[in-house]
Design an enzyme around this catalytic site. Sequence first.
Site, PDB file in Angstrom:
ATOM      1  CB  CYS A 116      -0.963  -0.006   1.174  1.00 58.66           C
ATOM      2  SG  CYS A 116      -2.212  -1.300   0.989  1.00 58.66           S
ATOM      3  CG  HIS A 257      -3.132   3.476   1.340  1.00 63.54           C
ATOM      4  ND1 HIS A 257      -3.476   3.044   0.084  1.00 63.54           N
ATOM      5  CD2 HIS A 257      -3.329   2.419   2.181  1.00 63.54           C
ATOM      6  CE1 HIS A 257      -3.852   1.780   0.163  1.00 63.54           C
ATOM      7  NE2 HIS A 257      -3.769   1.381   1.418  1.00 63.54           N
ATOM      8  CG  ASN A 287      -6.513  -0.859   0.324  1.00 66.11           C
ATOM      9  OD1 ASN A 287      -5.803  -0.379  -0.570  1.00 66.11           O
ATOM     10  ND2 ASN A 287      -6.020  -1.343   1.445  1.00 66.11           N
TER      11      ASN A 287
END
Length: 332
Positions: A116, A257, A287
């Site tokens: 990520c 993020h 995500n």
Amino acid sequence: MSERKINAMVTGVGMYVPEKILDNKYFESLVETNDLWIRTRTGISERRILEKGATSDLATRAALDLFEKHNVSPNEIDVIIVATVTPDMFFPATACLVQERIGANNAWGFDLSAACSGFLFAFQTGCNLVETGRYKKVLVIGADKMSSITDYTDRNTCILFGDAGAAVLIEPTEDKSLGLQNSILRIDGKGKEALYMLGGGSLNPASHETVDKKMHYIFQDGKAVFKVAVKGMADVSVELMEKSKLKSEDIAYLVPHQANLRIIDATAERMGIRKDQVMININKYGNTTAATIPLCLTEYYRDGKIKKGDNLILSAFGAGYTWGASHLVWAI
Ligand code: COA
């Protein structure tokens, strides 16, 4: 240390999200969950899924979108960096597959794996290449087909992830007030206990056993990761504000993020910034791992919400652990 002569700035953005939408209701038929739980615990309402194709398709479409909107010719690209944890295959690198598809005939490039935080680390690498003066146009792409490693019988993870690709173009400028100003980036291998995909690598090569044991899927100890993610992302963002001498009112946007809205809110609160100073699109896409930050940049830029001179704090936390923050002054 000698003063840098060249800064690296973002001069273009592009994105691609697949058409197929999976809303929260859909997951009620797969696992024991419900729309309210997903929305209140994560901030996600829906996510996109690539039905046919692979990560290189997401990355290629994002690059082509950037070229079209910013009038860039593929032959101008010097370097292609693809941040991903879902490469089409171990080798060749996804960057090579993208190079061929977009026709970047003068480029070299490589993939970068930092989960990520992948975009943030690839962005730093791309900026460093430009700052040397050796490269004029570096294409940094964050792309992940998370649906290819998601176990749709595991309610702890399957509701979280989506597929997307997004890209930025980095070019040099002599104007030191623009572009990347400062970064703080970190890794800590202790994270291997809480968030991983065990199978398919040299440790556990693919076998009937690895498939039977579901080792080719993401595993996450959500609670453990949540705790370190909140602290890691908030700490590094506040530390970067101090390093860059930025007060909360100097920041146009935190570009976080998009893993969980509660992690984002906690980071914003520690930074002392308002909700309207935070880029959010987790509700629409979930995500998307390496794609979240450039996806936010592309959407907010195209909506006319970012302007030249704006201070942005890009911030991420992910598997590894990997985390960090970058202070970028918007240049277009
Ligand atoms: N629907 C309903 N209940 C669910 C669920 C779902 N989809 N997923 C988990 N639950 C349950 C759990 O089983 C648990 O039940 P129990 O108490 O009976 O064991 C309960 O909800 C609470 O679980 P918990 O893990 O404490 O939930 P949470 O509030 O921490 O939210 C995450 C779970 C995954 C959303 C959250 O932990 C998270 O976002 N973690 C970090 C993600 C991240 O940042 N990753 C790094 C970047 S990829």
